[in-house]
Design a protein around this motif. Structure first.
Motif, PDB file in Angstrom:
ATOM      1  N   GLN A 148     -40.487 -63.205  71.123  1.00  0.00           N
ATOM      2  CA  GLN A 148     -40.067 -64.609  71.150  1.00  0.00           C
ATOM      3  C   GLN A 148     -39.936 -65.172  69.736  1.00  0.00           C
ATOM      4  N   GLU A 149     -40.803 -64.711  68.833  1.00  0.00           N
ATOM      5  CA  GLU A 149     -40.688 -65.134  67.433  1.00  0.00           C
ATOM      6  C   GLU A 149     -39.382 -64.632  66.828  1.00  0.00           C
ATOM      7  N   LYS A 150     -39.031 -63.395  67.147  1.00  0.00           N
ATOM      8  CA  LYS A 150     -37.789 -62.835  66.623  1.00  0.00           C
ATOM      9  C   LYS A 150     -36.573 -63.579  67.155  1.00  0.00           C
ATOM     10  N   MET A 151     -36.675 -64.066  68.391  1.00  0.00           N
ATOM     11  CA  MET A 151     -35.566 -64.806  68.985  1.00  0.00           C
ATOM     12  C   MET A 151     -35.593 -66.283  68.623  1.00  0.00           C
ATOM     13  N   GLY A 152     -36.666 -66.707  67.940  1.00  0.00           N
ATOM     14  CA  GLY A 152     -36.751 -68.100  67.510  1.00  0.00           C
ATOM     15  C   GLY A 152     -37.199 -69.063  68.581  1.00  0.00           C
ATOM     16  N   SER A 153     -37.800 -68.551  69.668  1.00  0.00           N
ATOM     17  CA  SER A 153     -38.206 -69.418  70.770  1.00  0.00           C
ATOM     18  C   SER A 153     -39.713 -69.629  70.824  1.00  0.00           C
ATOM     19  N   ALA A 154     -40.455 -69.162  69.798  1.00  0.00           N
ATOM     20  CA  ALA A 154     -41.907 -69.322  69.781  1.00  0.00           C
ATOM     21  C   ALA A 154     -42.346 -69.831  68.414  1.00  0.00           C
ATOM     22  N   VAL A 155     -43.416 -70.611  68.413  1.00  0.00           N
ATOM     23  CA  VAL A 155     -43.977 -71.133  67.172  1.00  0.00           C
ATOM     24  C   VAL A 155     -44.853 -70.067  66.529  1.00  0.00           C
ATOM     25  N   LYS A 156     -44.704 -69.875  65.235  1.00  0.00           N
ATOM     26  CA  LYS A 156     -45.442 -68.847  64.508  1.00  0.00           C
ATOM     27  C   LYS A 156     -46.340 -69.489  63.463  1.00  0.00           C
ATOM     28  N   THR A 157     -47.609 -69.106  63.456  1.00  0.00           N
ATOM     29  CA  THR A 157     -48.541 -69.612  62.454  1.00  0.00           C
ATOM     30  C   THR A 157     -48.136 -69.092  61.076  1.00  0.00           C
ATOM     31  N   GLN A 158     -47.987 -69.999  60.133  1.00  0.00           N
ATOM     32  CA  GLN A 158     -47.549 -69.627  58.788  1.00  0.00           C
ATOM     33  C   GLN A 158     -48.753 -69.507  57.860  1.00  0.00           C
ATOM     34  N   TYR A 159     -48.736 -68.474  57.019  1.00  0.00           N
ATOM     35  CA  TYR A 159     -49.775 -68.334  56.002  1.00  0.00           C
ATOM     36  C   TYR A 159     -49.490 -69.320  54.871  1.00  0.00           C
ATOM     37  N   ASP A 160     -50.550 -69.725  54.158  1.00  0.00           N
ATOM     38  CA  ASP A 160     -50.342 -70.670  53.061  1.00  0.00           C
ATOM     39  C   ASP A 160     -49.620 -69.994  51.903  1.00  0.00           C
ATOM     40  N   GLN A 161     -49.037 -70.802  51.029  1.00  0.00           N
ATOM     41  CA  GLN A 161     -48.212 -70.287  49.930  1.00  0.00           C
ATOM     42  C   GLN A 161     -49.021 -69.430  48.959  1.00  0.00           C
ATOM     43  N   GLU A 162     -50.275 -69.783  48.742  1.00  0.00           N
ATOM     44  CA  GLU A 162     -51.114 -68.993  47.838  1.00  0.00           C
ATOM     45  C   GLU A 162     -51.280 -67.572  48.370  1.00  0.00           C
ATOM     46  N   TYR A 163     -51.550 -67.467  49.659  1.00  0.00           N
ATOM     47  CA  TYR A 163     -51.707 -66.141  50.270  1.00  0.00           C
ATOM     48  C   TYR A 163     -50.391 -65.368  50.226  1.00  0.00           C
ATOM     49  N   GLU A 164     -49.305 -66.031  50.565  1.00  0.00           N
ATOM     50  CA  GLU A 164     -47.998 -65.368  50.577  1.00  0.00           C
ATOM     51  C   GLU A 164     -47.651 -64.831  49.198  1.00  0.00           C
ATOM     52  N   GLY A 165     -47.904 -65.648  48.155  1.00  0.00           N
ATOM     53  CA  GLY A 165     -47.616 -65.210  46.792  1.00  0.00           C
ATOM     54  C   GLY A 165     -48.483 -64.039  46.377  1.00  0.00           C
ATOM     55  N   LEU A 166     -49.758 -64.094  46.733  1.00  0.00           N
ATOM     56  CA  LEU A 166     -50.689 -63.021  46.400  1.00  0.00           C
ATOM     57  C   LEU A 166     -50.307 -61.728  47.103  1.00  0.00           C
ATOM     58  N   ALA A 167     -50.020 -61.819  48.391  1.00  0.00           N
ATOM     59  CA  ALA A 167     -49.654 -60.627  49.163  1.00  0.00           C
ATOM     60  C   ALA A 167     -48.358 -60.022  48.659  1.00  0.00           C
ATOM     61  N   SER A 168     -47.395 -60.874  48.311  1.00  0.00           N
ATOM     62  CA  SER A 168     -46.112 -60.389  47.813  1.00  0.00           C
ATOM     63  C   SER A 168     -46.277 -59.683  46.470  1.00  0.00           C
ATOM     64  N   ARG A 169     -47.116 -60.239  45.591  1.00  0.00           N
ATOM     65  CA  ARG A 169     -47.321 -59.643  44.267  1.00  0.00           C
ATOM     66  C   ARG A 169     -48.028 -58.286  44.371  1.00  0.00           C
ATOM     67  N   VAL A 170     -49.041 -58.204  45.227  1.00  0.00           N
ATOM     68  CA  VAL A 170     -49.766 -56.947  45.396  1.00  0.00           C
ATOM     69  C   VAL A 170     -48.862 -55.881  46.013  1.00  0.00           C
ATOM     70  N   GLU A 171     -48.062 -56.255  47.002  1.00  0.00           N
ATOM     71  CA  GLU A 171     -47.160 -55.303  47.633  1.00  0.00           C
ATOM     72  C   GLU A 171     -46.095 -54.822  46.651  1.00  0.00           C
ATOM     73  N   SER A 172     -45.570 -55.733  45.830  1.00  0.00           N
ATOM     74  CA  SER A 172     -44.578 -55.345  44.824  1.00  0.00           C
ATOM     75  C   SER A 172     -45.198 -54.394  43.799  1.00  0.00           C
ATOM     76  N   THR A 173     -46.440 -54.680  43.399  1.00  0.00           N
ATOM     77  CA  THR A 173     -47.143 -53.806  42.460  1.00  0.00           C
ATOM     78  C   THR A 173     -47.326 -52.415  43.056  1.00  0.00           C
ATOM     79  N   ARG A 174     -47.774 -52.363  44.314  1.00  0.00           N
ATOM     80  CA  ARG A 174     -47.979 -51.075  44.981  1.00  0.00           C
ATOM     81  C   ARG A 174     -46.684 -50.269  45.045  1.00  0.00           C
ATOM     82  N   GLN A 175     -45.604 -50.930  45.411  1.00  0.00           N
ATOM     83  CA  GLN A 175     -44.321 -50.242  45.559  1.00  0.00           C
ATOM     84  C   GLN A 175     -43.836 -49.673  44.232  1.00  0.00           C
ATOM     85  N   TRP A 176     -43.912 -50.468  43.169  1.00  0.00           N
ATOM     86  CA  TRP A 176     -43.370 -50.020  41.892  1.00  0.00           C
ATOM     87  C   TRP A 176     -44.304 -49.052  41.168  1.00  0.00           C
TER      88      TRP A 176
END
Length: 308
Positions: free
Chosen positions: A59-87
């Motif tokens: 339902q989230e993929k179809m846009g018919s369900a509400v999804k809990t969003q992580y805060d921006q600090e967490y999103e930035g941290l997770a994105s930076r760590v994942e980018s570091t791991r990949q590279w």
């Protein structure tokens, strides 16, 4: 008749008790049915939980369900760590290709490293399998004859065949000897780079990243459970169902909060430790500088000798 049946060895009394065997069979079926019911009760609860997650995800993929969003600090941290791991992984793979361009030799080294790692495994089965493999020497990056040594040996052989009484013979012997020395120097350099740069660079934080990936998956499952529970509250048809679903939301919210904090702690620690990769890069540059300085000195001496 009855006597004839008895004489043939057949139990002739069973027709006289028509309900006996049926009662035994029905009793056994009731026991089996209860066992199935008990087992499927647990399986059914697990299946329902998985179904709720799958339903929420779709339902989230179809846009018919509400999804809990992580805060921006967490999103930035997770994105930076994942980018570091990949590279870091990409750089590690590119470094292996750089240190050993030959695909066959590279695969040989990788296999030998895996066998050595298996010999140190806590799993006895893996250790037993590794022990029967005949070749267990680790990486041969510093042992394998280098291309410079092959070139130098060919030059020296040609120079001696032609004769050192000729200028070309002398030159081939002189340059060949130099390249043999450079080849041995290159092996020392590759061994130094492998131990002080490539190996620690490739293995550093691997355990932490593996644990972090597991915790991130658990957090996503906890979020799906929470959002699925919220959706059930919204769609409750009677007060009793709403009360039950609200209790479920509170339980899922508490589980989600605990998992979120745990995952954030691991992300913060991994982000802090990622700066330690710099010291391995410094070791790589140092080894490279020493190799080129010594190789340049050898080439310069050989060049000056030839110009005399």
């Amino acid at each position: 008749d009855l006597d004839a049946a008895k004489s043939s060895g057949i139990n002739a009394e069973w027709p006289l008790r028509p309900g006996f065997e049926a009662n035994c069979i029905l009793g056994n079926m009731e026991d089996v049915g209860q066992s199935l019911k008990d087992g499927l009760g647990t399986l059914g609860s697990l299946t329902m939980k998985g179904f709720d997650r799958a339903k929420q995800y779709s339902q989230e993929k179809m846009g018919s369900a509400v999804k809990t969003q992580y805060d921006q600090e967490y999103e930035g941290l997770a994105s930076r760590v994942e980018s570091t791991r990949q590279w870091i992984n990409n750089t590690s793979n590119a470094s292996r290709n750089f240190l050993q361009p030959n695909v066959g030799a590279r695969l040989e080294d990788m296999f030998a490293e895996k066998v050595n790692a298996a010999e140190s495994s806590q799993n006895q089965t893996i250790k037993d399998i590794a022990s029967i493999i005949p070749v267990r020497k680790g990486s041969s990056v510093e042992k394998r004859v280098s291309y410079a040594e092959v070139l130098g040996s060919t030059m020296k052989q040609g120079g001696m065949e032609i004769g050192d009484s000729t200028q070309v013979g002398q030159s081939l012997i002189e340059v060949g000897t130099t390249f043999e020395k450079i080849g041995m120097l290159e092996r020392e350099y590759l061994g130094d780079v492998f131990l002080k740069y490539f190996k620690p660079f490739s293995n550093h934080l691997q355990v932490e990243w593996s644990t972090l990936a597991t915790e991130k998956r658990r957090l996503e499952l906890a979020r799906l459970d929470l959002d699925a529970a919220k959706s059930k509250v919204k769609n409750a048809r009677n007060p009793e169902a709403m009360q039950q679903n609200e209790q479920k939301v509170r339980e899922c919210q508490a589980a989600f909060d605990r998992q979120f904090e745990q995952t954030k702690i691991l992300l913060t620690d991994a982000d802090r430790k990622s700066s330690e990769f710099t010291q391995y890069l410094e070791e790589f540059i140092r080894s490279k500088m020493v190799f080129h300085e010594q190789a340049h000195k050898m080439l310069k001496e050989s060049y000056d000798q030839m110009k005399k």
